[in-house]
Design a protein around this motif. Sequence first.
Motif, PDB file in Angstrom:
ATOM      1  N   MET A 178       0.818  -1.206   0.000  1.00 50.98           N
ATOM      2  CA  MET A 178       0.000   0.000   0.000  1.00 50.98           C
ATOM      3  C   MET A 178       0.853   1.258   0.000  1.00 50.98           C
ATOM      4  O   MET A 178       0.508   2.229  -0.642  1.00 50.98           O
ATOM      5  N   THR A 179       1.969   1.239   0.712  1.00 51.59           N
ATOM      6  CA  THR A 179       2.836   2.416   0.731  1.00 51.59           C
ATOM      7  C   THR A 179       3.238   2.784  -0.689  1.00 51.59           C
ATOM      8  O   THR A 179       3.140   3.941  -1.088  1.00 51.59           O
ATOM      9  N   ASP A 180       3.680   1.788  -1.451  1.00 52.98           N
ATOM     10  CA  ASP A 180       4.079   2.052  -2.828  1.00 52.98           C
ATOM     11  C   ASP A 180       2.914   2.562  -3.658  1.00 52.98           C
ATOM     12  O   ASP A 180       3.067   3.481  -4.454  1.00 52.98           O
ATOM     13  N   SER A 181       1.737   1.996  -3.454  1.00 49.71           N
ATOM     14  CA  SER A 181       0.554   2.410  -4.196  1.00 49.71           C
ATOM     15  C   SER A 181       0.205   3.865  -3.899  1.00 49.71           C
ATOM     16  O   SER A 181      -0.039   4.650  -4.813  1.00 49.71           O
ATOM     17  N   PHE A 182       0.186   4.230  -2.615  1.00 52.84           N
ATOM     18  CA  PHE A 182      -0.136   5.611  -2.265  1.00 52.84           C
ATOM     19  C   PHE A 182       0.943   6.552  -2.757  1.00 52.84           C
ATOM     20  O   PHE A 182       0.643   7.578  -3.379  1.00 52.84           O
ATOM     21  N   GLU A 183       2.198   6.221  -2.479  1.00 49.96           N
ATOM     22  CA  GLU A 183       3.290   7.101  -2.899  1.00 49.96           C
ATOM     23  C   GLU A 183       3.323   7.274  -4.413  1.00 49.96           C
ATOM     24  O   GLU A 183       3.547   8.374  -4.901  1.00 49.96           O
ATOM     25  N   SER A 184       3.076   6.195  -5.148  1.00 43.50           N
ATOM     26  CA  SER A 184       3.075   6.320  -6.604  1.00 43.50           C
ATOM     27  C   SER A 184       1.884   7.148  -7.087  1.00 43.50           C
ATOM     28  O   SER A 184       1.972   7.820  -8.108  1.00 43.50           O
ATOM     29  N   SER A 185       0.780   7.111  -6.340  1.00 44.08           N
ATOM     30  CA  SER A 185      -0.400   7.867  -6.759  1.00 44.08           C
ATOM     31  C   SER A 185      -0.211   9.377  -6.603  1.00 44.08           C
ATOM     32  O   SER A 185      -0.889  10.151  -7.279  1.00 44.08           O
ATOM     33  N   ILE A 186       0.691   9.808  -5.706  1.00 44.57           N
ATOM     34  CA  ILE A 186       0.900  11.258  -5.537  1.00 44.57           C
ATOM     35  C   ILE A 186       2.191  11.747  -6.193  1.00 44.57           C
ATOM     36  O   ILE A 186       2.438  12.943  -6.226  1.00 44.57           O
ATOM     37  N   ARG A 187       2.996  10.815  -6.706  1.00 46.78           N
ATOM     38  CA  ARG A 187       4.256  11.204  -7.347  1.00 46.78           C
ATOM     39  C   ARG A 187       3.973  12.146  -8.513  1.00 46.78           C
ATOM     40  O   ARG A 187       3.169  11.865  -9.381  1.00 46.78           O
ATOM     41  N   GLY A 188       4.611  13.297  -8.482  1.00 43.30           N
ATOM     42  CA  GLY A 188       4.443  14.282  -9.548  1.00 43.30           C
ATOM     43  C   GLY A 188       3.188  15.135  -9.414  1.00 43.30           C
ATOM     44  O   GLY A 188       2.962  16.043 -10.205  1.00 43.30           O
ATOM     45  N   MET A 189       2.378  14.846  -8.424  1.00 47.09           N
ATOM     46  CA  MET A 189       1.135  15.586  -8.206  1.00 47.09           C
ATOM     47  C   MET A 189       1.451  16.845  -7.389  1.00 47.09           C
ATOM     48  O   MET A 189       2.161  16.773  -6.405  1.00 47.09           O
ATOM     49  N   PRO A 190       0.920  17.990  -7.793  1.00 47.59           N
ATOM     50  CA  PRO A 190       1.186  19.203  -7.012  1.00 47.59           C
ATOM     51  C   PRO A 190       0.484  19.152  -5.656  1.00 47.59           C
ATOM     52  O   PRO A 190      -0.560  18.522  -5.507  1.00 47.59           O
ATOM     53  N   ASP A 206      -4.770  -2.595   9.213  1.00 43.75           N
ATOM     54  CA  ASP A 206      -3.321  -2.789   9.190  1.00 43.75           C
ATOM     55  C   ASP A 206      -2.621  -1.751   8.318  1.00 43.75           C
ATOM     56  O   ASP A 206      -1.455  -1.456   8.515  1.00 43.75           O
ATOM     57  N   GLU A 207      -3.325  -1.184   7.369  1.00 41.81           N
ATOM     58  CA  GLU A 207      -2.757  -0.158   6.491  1.00 41.81           C
ATOM     59  C   GLU A 207      -2.885   1.250   7.088  1.00 41.81           C
ATOM     60  O   GLU A 207      -2.265   2.182   6.619  1.00 41.81           O
ATOM     61  N   LEU A 208      -3.697   1.367   8.098  1.00 43.99           N
ATOM     62  CA  LEU A 208      -4.031   2.684   8.642  1.00 43.99           C
ATOM     63  C   LEU A 208      -2.823   3.427   9.189  1.00 43.99           C
ATOM     64  O   LEU A 208      -2.661   4.621   8.942  1.00 43.99           O
ATOM     65  N   GLU A 209      -1.969   2.754   9.907  1.00 44.91           N
ATOM     66  CA  GLU A 209      -0.828   3.422  10.537  1.00 44.91           C
ATOM     67  C   GLU A 209       0.058   4.104   9.507  1.00 44.91           C
ATOM     68  O   GLU A 209       0.484   5.245   9.690  1.00 44.91           O
ATOM     69  N   MET A 210       0.324   3.417   8.407  1.00 37.43           N
ATOM     70  CA  MET A 210       1.164   4.003   7.367  1.00 37.43           C
ATOM     71  C   MET A 210       0.489   5.237   6.759  1.00 37.43           C
ATOM     72  O   MET A 210       1.106   6.287   6.635  1.00 37.43           O
ATOM     73  N   LEU A 211      -0.776   5.118   6.414  1.00 35.04           N
ATOM     74  CA  LEU A 211      -1.474   6.257   5.825  1.00 35.04           C
ATOM     75  C   LEU A 211      -1.597   7.402   6.815  1.00 35.04           C
ATOM     76  O   LEU A 211      -1.447   8.566   6.452  1.00 35.04           O
ATOM     77  N   ALA A 212      -1.866   7.073   8.077  1.00 39.22           N
ATOM     78  CA  ALA A 212      -2.006   8.107   9.109  1.00 39.22           C
ATOM     79  C   ALA A 212      -0.722   8.910   9.259  1.00 39.22           C
ATOM     80  O   ALA A 212      -0.772  10.101   9.573  1.00 39.22           O
ATOM     81  N   SER A 213       0.410   8.285   9.017  1.00 42.14           N
ATOM     82  CA  SER A 213       1.683   8.997   9.165  1.00 42.14           C
ATOM     83  C   SER A 213       1.833  10.113   8.125  1.00 42.14           C
ATOM     84  O   SER A 213       2.589  11.055   8.332  1.00 42.14           O
TER      85      SER A 213
END
Length: 126
Positions: A1-13, A98-105
């Motif tokens: 999920m970290t990779d998915s979220f990070e890739s979804s905002i990469r290059g996004m203003p 289980d994904e919440l902690e990473m996103l919450a950070s």
Amino acid sequence: MTDSFESSIRGMPVLDLQVLQSFYGSLSEEDIEAVLLRFYQEASLYHQRLSRALAMQNVMDIIQMAHKLKSMAAMTGAQQYSTLCIHIERMMREDALDELEMLASYVPLLWQQLEQSIQAQTGKAG
């Protein structure tokens, strides 16, 4: 999920003022400033409630606040923060705690970046 979220905002203003122009039409600099400050004032309250709900793992409040913030942020051009809220809401609806902690950070980090962008645009807030 970290990779998915990070890739979804990469290059996004952090803040895309073209979204404001497309949503509201042609705006003067004063109008843009007013919209951004109004968003900041209202979203700050929801952001604080989201942060508290995340700390307490209150699923219903997390879903409600993430839902409200994703729309507000998207209409204002706060693309990264909106995307984060989309991911948080989706994880909560899928019961993926289980994904919440990473996103919450990311919540305080992206909020701080958004505050800085609004401050740079308006000379106020933050």
